[in-house]
Motif scaffolding. Structure first.
Motif, PDB file in Angstrom:
ATOM      1  N   LEU A 165      50.110  30.006 -18.369  1.00  0.00           N
ATOM      2  CA  LEU A 165      49.812  30.532 -17.032  1.00  0.00           C
ATOM      3  C   LEU A 165      51.078  30.882 -16.256  1.00  0.00           C
ATOM      4  CD1 LEU A 165      46.945  28.062 -16.029  1.00  0.00           C
ATOM      5  CD2 LEU A 165      46.702  30.447 -16.741  1.00  0.00           C
ATOM      6  N   LEU A 166      52.221  30.391 -16.718  1.00  0.00           N
ATOM      7  CA  LEU A 166      53.482  30.690 -16.035  1.00  0.00           C
ATOM      8  C   LEU A 166      53.722  32.192 -15.953  1.00  0.00           C
ATOM      9  CD1 LEU A 166      55.831  29.071 -14.800  1.00  0.00           C
ATOM     10  CD2 LEU A 166      56.971  29.165 -17.006  1.00  0.00           C
ATOM     11  N   PRO A 178      49.202  24.235 -18.964  1.00  0.00           N
ATOM     12  CA  PRO A 178      49.661  25.172 -17.918  1.00  0.00           C
ATOM     13  C   PRO A 178      50.697  26.184 -18.381  1.00  0.00           C
ATOM     14  CG  PRO A 178      49.713  22.877 -17.140  1.00  0.00           C
ATOM     15  CD  PRO A 178      49.525  22.836 -18.617  1.00  0.00           C
ATOM     16  N   SER A 205      54.360  27.959 -25.821  1.00  0.00           N
ATOM     17  CA  SER A 205      52.916  27.843 -26.067  1.00  0.00           C
ATOM     18  C   SER A 205      52.644  27.659 -27.561  1.00  0.00           C
ATOM     19  CB  SER A 205      52.190  29.089 -25.560  1.00  0.00           C
ATOM     20  OG  SER A 205      52.440  29.291 -24.182  1.00  0.00           O
ATOM     21  N   TRP A 230      47.829  30.173 -10.411  1.00  0.00           N
ATOM     22  CA  TRP A 230      47.017  29.312 -11.262  1.00  0.00           C
ATOM     23  C   TRP A 230      47.884  28.304 -12.001  1.00  0.00           C
ATOM     24  CZ3 TRP A 230      42.200  28.027 -11.246  1.00  0.00           C
ATOM     25  CH2 TRP A 230      41.240  28.900 -10.709  1.00  0.00           C
ATOM     26  N   TYR A 231      49.091  28.711 -12.378  1.00  0.00           N
ATOM     27  CA  TYR A 231      50.000  27.794 -13.066  1.00  0.00           C
ATOM     28  C   TYR A 231      50.275  26.569 -12.206  1.00  0.00           C
ATOM     29  CZ  TYR A 231      54.358  25.795 -14.780  1.00  0.00           C
ATOM     30  OH  TYR A 231      55.330  24.922 -15.205  1.00  0.00           O
ATOM     31  N   PRO A 276      51.111  32.879 -11.712  1.00  0.00           N
ATOM     32  CA  PRO A 276      51.869  31.751 -11.170  1.00  0.00           C
ATOM     33  C   PRO A 276      51.046  30.849 -10.260  1.00  0.00           C
ATOM     34  CG  PRO A 276      53.176  33.758 -11.062  1.00  0.00           C
ATOM     35  CD  PRO A 276      51.787  34.163 -11.489  1.00  0.00           C
ATOM     36  N   MET A 315      60.810  27.307 -14.313  1.00  0.00           N
ATOM     37  CA  MET A 315      59.742  26.984 -13.359  1.00  0.00           C
ATOM     38  C   MET A 315      60.220  27.183 -11.918  1.00  0.00           C
ATOM     39  SD  MET A 315      57.746  23.372 -12.858  1.00  0.00           S
ATOM     40  CE  MET A 315      56.871  23.042 -11.335  1.00  0.00           C
ATOM     41  N   ILE A 361      49.012  22.859 -13.121  1.00  0.00           N
ATOM     42  CA  ILE A 361      50.004  21.832 -13.434  1.00  0.00           C
ATOM     43  C   ILE A 361      49.891  20.653 -12.469  1.00  0.00           C
ATOM     44  CG2 ILE A 361      51.988  22.583 -12.030  1.00  0.00           C
ATOM     45  CD1 ILE A 361      53.749  22.066 -14.469  1.00  0.00           C
TER      46      ILE A 361
END
Length: 436
Positions: free
Chosen positions: A61-62, A58, A138, A68-69, A66, A1, A73
Motif C-alpha cells: 500500500l506504500l 501494509p 512484498s 490506506w498504508y 499512502p 516511509m 499500518i
C-alpha cells in the motif's frame, strides 16, 4: 516511509509519525498477551502466519495508496506482534540451558535484517526506483509466509494444548485485559514488565529520530548513517550470539540484564552529551553491547514460566515493547520540542549549512551544553529500570493463571498442591479448590 509521510502530511510529518506509532503501539500492547495466550491454546504455527502476514500486509500500500498504508499500518498493531509467538516457539523446542543462546540468535538475525535492508533499499531506490524496493519487500514477505506454511513445523505438542481448534474458549481466555490484570498478581512479573517498559521506552524513541538526528544535528551524511547502521548492527549480532552466551553462563541471567542496562545508560548519556562524530561512533559500540538486555530478559521469563504459559508471558513482554513503540517517539519528539531542536525531513541533497550544529559560541544555548536532551531523559529512565531490575529474583516461578487447575484436552486436571511445609505431619496434600 518518512519520505511518503512527508509528502502526505507536509505540515505535520513528525506529529503524524508519532500518532501512527502511538495507535499501533497501543493496539500491540493490548493484543500481544492475548495472541500469546491463544497460541498456548491453539498452537504456534497459525499465529506465526497471522502475525507475519499482518506485519507485512501494509507494504504494497506504500505505493498503491499512502492514506490506506498509514491507516492499515496503524491498525496492524493488533496482529503485528510476531516476537511473542516466536519466543514462545523457541521455548517449545529448546532445553532450558540452551534458551538464552537461542533467544540471542533470534535477536541477532533480526539485527542482521536491520543491517542489510537499509543498504539494499537505499541502493535499489537510487539505482532504479522506490517502486522496485516496495515490490521486492512484498516479494520477500510472500516468501516468508510460504516458508512458514511449507517448512516450519508446529512446535506445541497436542497433549499440551488445553483445547483444539474449533472448541469454545472461555471469556477469560478471550479477554484482552485478563493477562494485564494478572501482571500485578506476581511480583516478579510486575518487576520484569516495569524493567522492560523503562528500558525500551527510550530505545523506541531513539529508533524514531536518531538517524535523522545524526544527519541534522551531528552532521552525518546519508552514506555515513548507512555505514553507522551496518557497523553497529554487526557488533550487535556478535554481542547477542557470542557475548550473550558467555555472560549468561559466567555471571547468570540477572547480572547479564544489569550489565546490559548499564551499557544502555552509558550509550544514551554519550549520545546526549556528544557533539562530535567520533563520539557517536564510540557510543554506537556501547549500544551494541546494550542489545543483550532484551534476549536476557526473555530467557529469564521463559525459564521461570510453565511450558503451557510461554505464549502469554512472552506476549506480556512483547506487549510492553509495543506500548513503548507508541509512546517512545512521542516522548522524544516532545523533549526535542521543549529544547527547541526541530527535526524535519531532509532531502538527499540538503546543503550542509542547514545542519543544526550546537552554538558553542553562546553558552546560553541549551544545545551548546546538551546537544541531545531526549537521550539524557532516556538515560534517567534506564537508570530507574536498572534499580527495579535489582529486585528481580534470580530464580522464581511465575504465576499467571487464576485457577489452581489446568484442564487439558483429555479431560484430566493437573492440581496445584499446597507446599509440603504447610502440611501437618502424616497428612496428604490438600487440593486448592478455591478457583476451579
Amino acid at each position: 516511509m518518512l519520505s511518503v509521510l512527508h509528502q502526505t502530511f507536509p505540515q505535520h510529518t513528525f506529529l503524524m509519525n508519532g500518532l501512527i506509532h502511538g495507535v499501533k503501539g497501543l493496539l500491540s500492547f493490548l493484543s500481544a498477551p492475548l495472541i500469546g495466550a491463544l497460541s498456548d491454546v491453539w498452537g504456534r504455527k497459525s499465529f506465526l502466519l497471522l502475525t507475519v502476514f499482518f506485519t507485512c500486509a501494509p507494504i504494497p500500500l506504500l505505493k498503491i495508496s499512502p492514506w490506506w498504508y498509514f491507516a492499515v499500518i496503524s491498525m496492524s498493531g493488533v496482529f503485528a506482534v510476531t516476537f511473542s509467538v516466536i519466543f514462545a516457539y523457541v521455548a517449545d523446542i529448546t532445553q532450558e540451558h540452551e534458551r538464552s543462546t537461542a533467544y540471542g540468535l533470534v535477536s541477532a538475525t533480526f539485527a542482521a535484517s536491520l543491517v542489510t535492508s537499509p543498504a539494499i533499499g537505499a541502493y535499489l531506490s537510487r539505482a532504479y526506483s522506490d517502486t522496485l524496493v516496495v515490490v521486492l519487500a512484498s516479494g520477500v514477505a510472500l516468501l516468508d509466509i510460504g516458508f512458514i506454511l511449507l517448512a516450519v513445523p508446529e512446535s506445541l505438542p497436542e497433549e499440551m494444548r488445553p483445547v483444539s481448534w474449533g472448541a469454545p474458549i472461555s471469556w477469560e481466555q478471550a479477554d484482552p485485559f485478563a493477562s494485564l490484570r494478572k501482571v500485578g498478581q506476581d511480583s516478579t512479573v510486575l518487576l520484569i514488565c516495569i524493567t522492560v517498559f523503562l528500558s525500551y521506552l527510550p530505545e523506541a524513541g531513539q529508533y524514531s529520530s536518531f538517524f535523522l538526528y545524526l544527519r541534522q544535528v551531528i552532521g552525518f551524511s546519508s552514506e555515513t548513517v548507512a555505514t553507522f547502521i551496518g557497523v553497529v548492527g554487526i557488533l550487535s549480532i556478535l554481542a547477542q550470539t557470542v557475548v550473550l552466551g558467555v555472560l549468561m553462563r559466567s555471571i547468570g541471567n540477572k547480572n547479564t540484564i544489569l550489565l546490559g542496562l548499564g551499557f544502555q545508560i552509558l550509550q544514551l548519556a554519550w549520545y546526549g552529551f556528544g557533539s562530535q562524530q567520533w563520539m557517536m561512533w564510540a557510543a554506537g559500540a556501547v549500544a551494541a553491547m546494550s542489545s543483550i538486555t532484551f534476549p536476557a530478559i526473555s530467557a529469564v521469563v521463559s525459564r521461570n514460566a510453565d511450558p503451557d504459559q510461554q505464549g502469554v508471558v512472552q506476549g506480556m513482554v512483547t506487549g510492553i515493547r509495543g506500548l513503548c513503540n507508541g509512546l517512545g517517539p512521542a516522548l522524544y519528539g516532545f523533549v526535542f520540542y521543549l529544547f527547541h531542536v526541530e527535526l524535519s525531513e531532509m532531502t538527499e541533497d540538503e546543503p550542509s549549512d542547514k545542519v543544526l550544529k550546537p552554538n558553542m559560541a553562546n553558552p546560553s544555548d541549551e544545545r551548546s551544553i546538551i546537544p541531545g536532551p531526549p537521550f539524557l531523559f532516556g538515560a534517567c529512565s534506564v537508570l530507574l529500570s536498572l534499580l527495579v531490575a535489582l529486585f528481580i529474583p534470580e530464580h522464581t516461578s511465575l504465576t499467571l493463571r487464576s485457577g489452581a487447575h489446568k484442564k487439558h484436552s483429555n479431560g484430566a486436571q493437573s492440581h496445584a498442591l499446597l507446599p509440603p511445609a504447610h502440611l501437618p505431619e502424616g497428612k496428604e496434600p490438600l487440593l486448592d479448590d478455591s478457583s476451579v
